[in-house]
Design a protein around this motif. Structure first.
Motif, PDB file in Angstrom:
ATOM      1  N   UNK A 309      37.244  36.934  52.355  1.00  0.00           N
ATOM      2  CA  UNK A 309      36.151  36.216  53.027  1.00  0.00           C
ATOM      3  C   UNK A 309      35.140  37.217  53.583  1.00  0.00           C
ATOM      4  N   UNK A 310      33.852  36.927  53.303  1.00  0.00           N
ATOM      5  CA  UNK A 310      32.738  37.789  53.697  1.00  0.00           C
ATOM      6  C   UNK A 310      32.860  39.196  53.115  1.00  0.00           C
ATOM      7  N   UNK A 311      33.651  39.325  52.022  1.00  0.00           N
ATOM      8  CA  UNK A 311      33.853  40.603  51.325  1.00  0.00           C
ATOM      9  C   UNK A 311      34.492  41.657  52.241  1.00  0.00           C
ATOM     10  N   UNK A 312      35.303  41.182  53.211  1.00  0.00           N
ATOM     11  CA  UNK A 312      35.975  42.088  54.138  1.00  0.00           C
ATOM     12  C   UNK A 312      37.474  42.097  53.855  1.00  0.00           C
ATOM     13  N   UNK A 313      38.033  43.288  53.558  1.00  0.00           N
ATOM     14  CA  UNK A 313      39.468  43.406  53.285  1.00  0.00           C
ATOM     15  C   UNK A 313      40.305  42.953  54.475  1.00  0.00           C
ATOM     16  N   UNK A 314      39.763  43.124  55.670  1.00  0.00           N
ATOM     17  CA  UNK A 314      40.508  42.714  56.873  1.00  0.00           C
ATOM     18  C   UNK A 314      40.764  41.210  56.885  1.00  0.00           C
ATOM     19  N   UNK A 315      39.890  40.426  56.299  1.00  0.00           N
ATOM     20  CA  UNK A 315      40.116  38.974  56.219  1.00  0.00           C
ATOM     21  C   UNK A 315      41.224  38.647  55.220  1.00  0.00           C
ATOM     22  N   UNK A 316      41.347  39.456  54.161  1.00  0.00           N
ATOM     23  CA  UNK A 316      42.476  39.252  53.249  1.00  0.00           C
ATOM     24  C   UNK A 316      43.790  39.581  53.944  1.00  0.00           C
ATOM     25  N   UNK A 317      43.788  40.606  54.824  1.00  0.00           N
ATOM     26  CA  UNK A 317      45.000  40.957  55.556  1.00  0.00           C
ATOM     27  C   UNK A 317      45.447  39.791  56.453  1.00  0.00           C
ATOM     28  N   UNK A 318      44.494  39.067  56.984  1.00  0.00           N
ATOM     29  CA  UNK A 318      44.824  37.970  57.898  1.00  0.00           C
ATOM     30  C   UNK A 318      45.045  36.647  57.175  1.00  0.00           C
ATOM     31  N   UNK A 319      44.178  36.330  56.211  1.00  0.00           N
ATOM     32  CA  UNK A 319      44.202  35.007  55.586  1.00  0.00           C
ATOM     33  C   UNK A 319      44.707  35.014  54.139  1.00  0.00           C
ATOM     34  N   UNK A 320      44.917  36.199  53.556  1.00  0.00           N
ATOM     35  CA  UNK A 320      45.276  36.271  52.151  1.00  0.00           C
ATOM     36  C   UNK A 320      44.046  36.300  51.262  1.00  0.00           C
ATOM     37  N   UNK A 321      44.270  36.528  49.984  1.00  0.00           N
ATOM     38  CA  UNK A 321      43.160  36.566  49.054  1.00  0.00           C
ATOM     39  C   UNK A 321      42.741  35.163  48.612  1.00  0.00           C
ATOM     40  N   UNK A 322      41.539  35.093  48.015  1.00  0.00           N
ATOM     41  CA  UNK A 322      41.016  33.852  47.445  1.00  0.00           C
ATOM     42  C   UNK A 322      40.866  34.065  45.944  1.00  0.00           C
ATOM     43  N   UNK A 323      41.301  33.078  45.160  1.00  0.00           N
ATOM     44  CA  UNK A 323      41.360  33.252  43.702  1.00  0.00           C
ATOM     45  C   UNK A 323      40.743  32.057  42.990  1.00  0.00           C
ATOM     46  N   UNK A 324      40.017  32.361  41.912  1.00  0.00           N
ATOM     47  CA  UNK A 324      39.590  31.284  41.028  1.00  0.00           C
ATOM     48  C   UNK A 324      40.813  30.778  40.254  1.00  0.00           C
ATOM     49  N   UNK A 325      40.753  29.510  39.810  1.00  0.00           N
ATOM     50  CA  UNK A 325      41.922  28.869  39.204  1.00  0.00           C
ATOM     51  C   UNK A 325      42.399  29.636  37.970  1.00  0.00           C
ATOM     52  N   UNK A 326      41.500  30.018  37.092  1.00  0.00           N
ATOM     53  CA  UNK A 326      41.902  30.718  35.865  1.00  0.00           C
ATOM     54  C   UNK A 326      42.515  32.081  36.171  1.00  0.00           C
TER      55      UNK A 326
END
Length: 453
Positions: A309-326
């Motif tokens: 989220x917002x291209x911040x790695x720290x948000x992936x650490x907290x919320x996990x990654x976001x992925x397109x379905x494919x």
């Protein structure tokens, strides 16, 4: 001289005798007059006594033309009694021996027969009826009859409330009886079991009667055990149940991990597991791959790519990654694949999400027990009683923009819709609900959970 004295004496005696006789005659005349006076007085008294007052005599006619809300009866005034009948009809009630203080008709006056239309009845109900006739002497009633209105019995309507205060051995829950049905609700409460669809034959509470809200205390539970519960309400025609909620009692340290697999180490990160009913899930969102900017699409290049989220790695650490379905599916459209999950774990089908939310009480309330107890804006915080621990990580939309951080969470399923460009998903917002959007575009970036194979 002696002769003179004798004559005088005799004359005196004769006079005295006459006086006595006259006195006796006078006394007799007085006595007779008195008796006559008493007799006349008694006769006058008898003529002054009030007449006997009697009520009318009335009989009730047979009840006919019985329907769900009306019937026909009537009666016959056999005699008026001591005064004129001024009102007549029938009276009825759900209690025996109805009177004119209950529902009643007014069907003219006088003696003779009459017909009465009974209206405003409730279906599937027993009523008592009797004729009446009223005069100055009072109201008399005929023989009592009973009848049963037609229709299909209506059971109560009850909903299950929110499950709270879950401990190793107890919990609290309640419900609401919104409709009593054809007859009053005589019992209501919560029933529970380790098996689905518990009934009042299982463990249950009894929390009053009638309509409205109620709360029950669930006791005697076993730690680290999956249970099902639902509310119930009973009237004279049967028992109905609210929607079912599934929950697992915590062990000493809260909701329990999957037996034998408390954690999974994958791509250098450790994920906790959570057992919910018969399912074993990751407790955190997946966070693996190389971060790319949200402005570009993920591609089938042999590298797992993620959005933060917002291209911040720290948000992936907290919320996990976001992925397109494919990308999540590794570009294979078959559902229930491993995809980007570790060995032994799968991407959840739409039916897996349905099973989860059904166990937790259904879409309308499951979200509250799935959401974390911190991190949500406003009143969006959940109880996390299930241990699923959803944080509001937002999503990346099909235009490459990030939205709804701290207010919403979105999850993919591996099940496509009828359109090849969209797939089923689940999302939670600031309410207790968890919802499915079948029209979600596959190019959206959503969170991913894994379920044990």
């Amino acid at each position: 001289m002696s002769k003179l004295i004798t004559q005088i004496t005799n004359a005196t005696d004769t006079k005295r005798t006459m006086q006595t006789t006259n006195l006796r005659a006078s006394m007799l005349r007085i006595t007779i007059a008195g008796l006559i006076l008493i007799s006349v007085t008694n006769c006058n008294k008898k003529s002054e006594e009030p007449p006997v007052i009697t009520k009318p005599a009335v009989a009730t006619n047979t009840v006919t033309n019985i329907s769900t809300h009306s019937a026909t009866s009537g009666g016959i005034v056999i005699s008026q009694g001591s005064s004129v009948v001024t009102s007549r009809g029938v009276c009825w009630s759900i209690s025996s021996n109805p009177t004119i203080n209950d529902a009643h008709t007014s069907d003219s006056a006088g003696i003779g027969g009459f017909t009465s239309n009974i209206t405003g009845l409730t279906e599937v109900t027993t009523y008592y009826v009797r004729a009446y006739a009223t005069s100055e002497a009072g109201t008399a009633y005929g023989n009592q009859l009973s009848f049963f209105t037609g229709g299909v019995p209506v059971l109560p309507s009850v909903s299950t409330g929110t499950l709270t205060n879950i401990t190793e051995t107890a919990a609290s829950c309640g419900g609401n009886v919104s409709i009593q049905g054809t007859s009053p609700v005589t019992a209501r409460g919560i029933c529970w079991s380790v098996y689905a669809n518990p009934t009042t034959a299982n463990a249950h509470t009894t929390d009053g009667s009638g309509t409205g809200d109620f709360t029950g205390s669930i006791t005697g539970l076993i730690a680290n055990t999956a249970y099902f519960l639902r509310s119930y309400a009973t009237n004279s025609y049967g028992t109905t149940y609210g929607f079912q909620i599934g929950f697992t009692t915590p062990g000493p340290n809260g909701p329990q991990p999957c037996p034998g697999t408390p954690t999974v180490t994958y791509d250098g990160k450790t994920y906790n597991t959570i057992q919910i009913g018969t399912q074993c899930w990751f407790r955190e969102n997946l966070n693996l791959g190389t971060r790319i900017n949200g402005s570009v699409n993920q591609t089938n290049n042999g590298i797992i790519e993620k959005y933060c989220y917002d291209d911040l790695e720290s948000n992936c650490d907290l919320y996990g990654g976001l992925y397109q379905w494919n990308e999540m599916q590794k570009y294979i459209t078959t559902q229930q694949l491993r995809g980007i999950c570790p060995v032994g774990w799968l991407l959840p089908k739409d039916s897996d999400w349905t099973k989860l939310t059904t166990f937790l009480g259904g879409d309308s309330i499951a979200g509250g027990s799935m959401k974390s107890s911190t991190g949500w804006d406003g009143d969006g915080t959940g109880t996390n009683s299930s241990g699923f621990t959803v944080f509001p990580g937002g999503f990346r939309n099909e235009n490459g923009l990030f939205e709804m951080l701290t207010t919403d969470a979105f999850f993919w399923s591996s099940t496509q819709t009828t359109s090849s460009s969209s797939a089923w998903n689940r999302f939670l917002n600031q309410t207790r609900t968890i919802e499915a959007w079948g029209s979600a575009s596959k190019v959206n970036g959503y969170s991913v959970r894994c379920i044990k194979q």
